[in-house]
Each structure stands twice: as structure tokens, then as C-alpha cells.
Write an enzyme that holds these catalytic residues in place. Structure first.
Site, mmCIF file in Angstrom:
data_model
loop_
_atom_site.group_PDB
_atom_site.id
_atom_site.type_symbol
_atom_site.label_atom_id
_atom_site.label_comp_id
_atom_site.label_asym_id
_atom_site.label_seq_id
_atom_site.Cartn_x
_atom_site.Cartn_y
_atom_site.Cartn_z
ATOM 1 C CG HIS A 160 -1.983 -1.032 1.208
ATOM 2 N ND1 HIS A 160 -2.891 -1.163 0.185
ATOM 3 C CD2 HIS A 160 -2.277 -2.024 2.097
ATOM 4 C CE1 HIS A 160 -3.703 -2.187 0.435
ATOM 5 N NE2 HIS A 160 -3.348 -2.730 1.582
ATOM 6 C CG ASP A 196 -2.954 -8.295 0.389
ATOM 7 O OD1 ASP A 196 -2.161 -8.623 1.289
ATOM 8 O OD2 ASP A 196 -4.012 -7.654 0.596
ATOM 9 C CG HIS A 198 -6.790 -5.289 1.571
ATOM 10 N ND1 HIS A 198 -6.248 -6.204 2.453
ATOM 11 C CD2 HIS A 198 -7.972 -4.895 2.088
ATOM 12 C CE1 HIS A 198 -7.082 -6.347 3.483
ATOM 13 N NE2 HIS A 198 -8.126 -5.576 3.288
ATOM 14 C CG ASP A 285 -5.130 -10.091 3.044
ATOM 15 O OD1 ASP A 285 -4.740 -10.579 1.966
ATOM 16 O OD2 ASP A 285 -4.953 -8.893 3.355
#
Ligand SMILES: [Zn+2]
Length: 343
Positions: A160, A196, A198, A285
Site C-alpha cells: 500500500h 493480496d 486488498h 488475507d
């Protein structure tokens, strides 16, 4: 397959996350990486090696020098200020129209260089952040020296983080640093595949206008999920980088069948590029048992995921990103790596 790991990440602990009316222990906790390390060690997956120490000039190949300086200084500046609390974190953010470049107080700097409140600093954060980057760079060196696969057991994660913003538990973008290192070492073109849960907004932004790195991300639809403001299907890259960014936003409840279809398409894009190597941003995740997310990938599916990616036959560097089921993250990681190395 060699795993690069250091205990330094344990210095980045005591992190607090906003939870309703209170602050609670952050999901991004030391046990995540410790459990991955233990799973690799206990299952005899392969050797664990210490990272080398790299010059700061390697960090500024991706990140702005003033941002790296901020990461290094912020904890001491927090202690020297009137600000209170065990976690240094921002409460004011930059919005369009605000003139912000010359802020000097620590509260202002935290707002200048952060895009959310989930990415705090504690006393040992810089050491852990720096070592995490060194882990990714050491793993890149393994690939350059002829290893087919390498695993960078990074914590804190990185995907991120942008050139000059931290957010989403990420400070330095380990995946981008490793990718740049491979290019600087002589690779002509590379692909980054982010699996991931996200969207890898930082990695996307860093390479958005470049045509030497194809960035691909499979993730939960940002219309419903963090990071909300990036990760949509129409983000294709810009300028010379147009066509070199591909997003696969997927609905809540995505299971292996649905995921596999998107992954197959993504791997087809990688094949067409014929890159010199692949960098995988590995978040666990997407797991059905992850307490913070909404996909339905099972433990055995991670082996399949690794296998599909390994079937590309490319030199592959895997960088650990998210994954918050502390109990299962080790097992799921080893499944993925086992699948990857099976080919
Ligand atoms: Zn994630």
C-alpha cells in the site's frame, strides 16, 4: 527455496487500530511473521537466511528522500513534541487545495506522509521497516544469483505504500523495491502479480507510468473494500505505462472457482509479456478464515494458486504482504510456496 527472515520485525509491536469506540490491538501483529517463520522451520521447507544491509540509496530508487527521512525521524520527533500516546499517528490529512509542503511539526508531517490512521509508529518501527526492505532486496539478490525462487518474509508489509505515503500497515514498498532492484541488476521487463485481498495501490501508483513493469492485482472490489479509491478495472496505466496495469476487482465471497478464472486470465497476461522474472506480492488475507476480510479461499487452494503461478516457469520472487488469520497464516504460506516450487 530460501526464505529471507529477521527477528527485527518484533520491534514493530504494540500497534493499535481504530475499533469502533476504542483502539484495539492491530491485526498487523508480530505473531503473523513469527508463525510464518515457525511453519517454514518446523516443516523443513527450506533454509532461513538473514538479510544483508543495503545502502539508503537503494530505498530512494523508489521512495522520495524526504519521505525516507520522515520514516527515520518521526518517532524521535513525536517524543520531542507535546503529542501524547504510545503510537505516533496522524489526525489531519492533506486535501485538495491545501498548501502542505513546508509543514515542520510532527503532527503535520504525519498527516503529510500518511493516507490513513492504521499505520502508526512506535519506538522500534524504523528498524523493522528498514530490515523488511533489506529482506526484499536480499531475496532479489538471490534471484539475480541464479535461484529459481526466493521468499522474502517481510514485516511490516509494503504494497500500500507509495513513493511518499504510508498507509494500510505499509511504510516502504518492499515489492516495488525488489522489483526495481531486479531491473537495476539487468532485467529488461518484469511482472508484478499482487494476490493480496486488498488492491496493491502503492505498487500500482509507483509503476503506473512505466512500461518496464506490468503490474497486476487481484483483489476485493474497492467499491466495497479498502483502499476504496484505487483498484478499479479501468485503471490501465498512463503515458508510456498505458496497458501495463491490470486490475481484477472481485466480489465478496469469491471462492477458488471464481478466483481461478481471474488468475488464469492474469497469468495469460504475464505469459504474453514474456518477462525476465515475476514478483508475487503474497497476501494470505483471501483466506476464508481471515477475521478481517470477505473471500473464501481455503488452505488447499493456496497450494493450487502457487502451482498455477509456478507453471509459468519464471524465476519468481515472493514477497509477504497481508494476512491476518494468525493461526493459519503459516500453514497457508507454506502451501503456496510448496505449490510454487512443485513445477
Ligand atoms: Zn491485504
Amino acid at each position: 527455496m530460501k526464505t529471507v527472515y529477521s527477528d527485527d520485525h518484533n520491534l514493530h509491536s504494540g500497534l493499535l487500530d481504530p475499533r469502533g469506540d476504542a483502539w484495539g490491538p492491530s491485526a498487523e501483529c508480530p505473531d503473523r511473521a513469527n508463525n510464518v517463520m515457525r511453519a517454514i522451520r518446523d516443516q523443513d521447507f527450506g533454509p532461513l537466511i538473514e538479510p544483508r544491509v543495503f545502502e539508503e540509496s537503494r530505498l530512494t530508487r523508489i521512495h522520495a528522500p524526504d519521505y525516507v527521512q520522515f520514516l527515520q525521524d518521526v518517532w524521535q520527533e513525536w517524543l520531542d513534541s507535546d503529542e501524547k500516546g504510545s503510537n505516533a499517528r496522524p489526525e489531519t490529512f492533506v486535501a485538495p487545495g491545501m498548501r502542505h509542503a513546508d509543514t515542520r511539526c510532527v503532527a503535520g508531517k504525519l498527516g503529510r506522509y500518511s493516507f490513513d490512521t492504521t499505520t502508526p509508529f512506535v519506538e522500534g518501527s524504523w528498524q523493522a521497516i528498514r530490515t523488511s526492505a533489506n529482506i526484499a532486496l536480499t531475496a532479489a539478490d538471490l534471484l539475480e544469483s541464479g535461484e529459481k525462487h526466493a521468499f522474502a518474509l517481510c514485516r511490516p508489509p509494503g504494497h500500500h505504500a507509495t513513493e511518499n505515503y504510508c498507509g494500510g500497515y505499509c511504510y516502504l514498498n518492499n515489492t516495488a523495491l525488489a522489483t526495481q532492484s531486479l531491473l537495476d541488476g539487468g532485467a529488461g521487463k518484469l511482472a508484478v502479480l499482487d494476490v493480496d485481498y486488498h488492491h496493491g495501490n502503492g505498487t500500482q501508483t509507483i509503476f503506473y507510468e512505466r512500461n518496464d513493469v506490468l503490474t497486476i492485482s487481484l483483489h476485493a472490489d474497492p467499491a466495497l473494500e479498502y483502499p476504496f479509491f484505487a483498484g478499479y478495472a479501468d485503471e490501465a496505466g498512463a503515458g508510456a505505462g498505458h496497458g501495463f496495469n491490470i486490475n481484477y476487482p472481485l466480489p465478496f465471497g469469491t471462492d477458488w472457482d471464481k478466483y481461478e478464472a481471474a488468475l488464469a486470465d492474469a497469468l495469460g497476461q504475464v505469459r504474453r509479456l514474456e518477462p525476465d522474472a515475476l514478483v508475487v506480492a503474497l497476501g494470505l488475507d483471501t483466506f476464508i478464515g481471515d477475521p478481517t476480510t470477505h473471500f473464501a479461499i481455503k488452505t488447499e487452494d493456496f497450494r493450487r494458486m502457487g502451482q498455477r503461478i509456478g507453471a509459468l516457469g519464471l524465476p519468481t520472487l515472493v514477497v509477504l504482504e497481508g494476512g491476518y488469520s494468525v493461526e493459519h497464516i503459516g500453514e497457508n504460506t507454506v502451501k503456496f510456496l510448496t505449490g510454487l516450487a512443485a513445477d
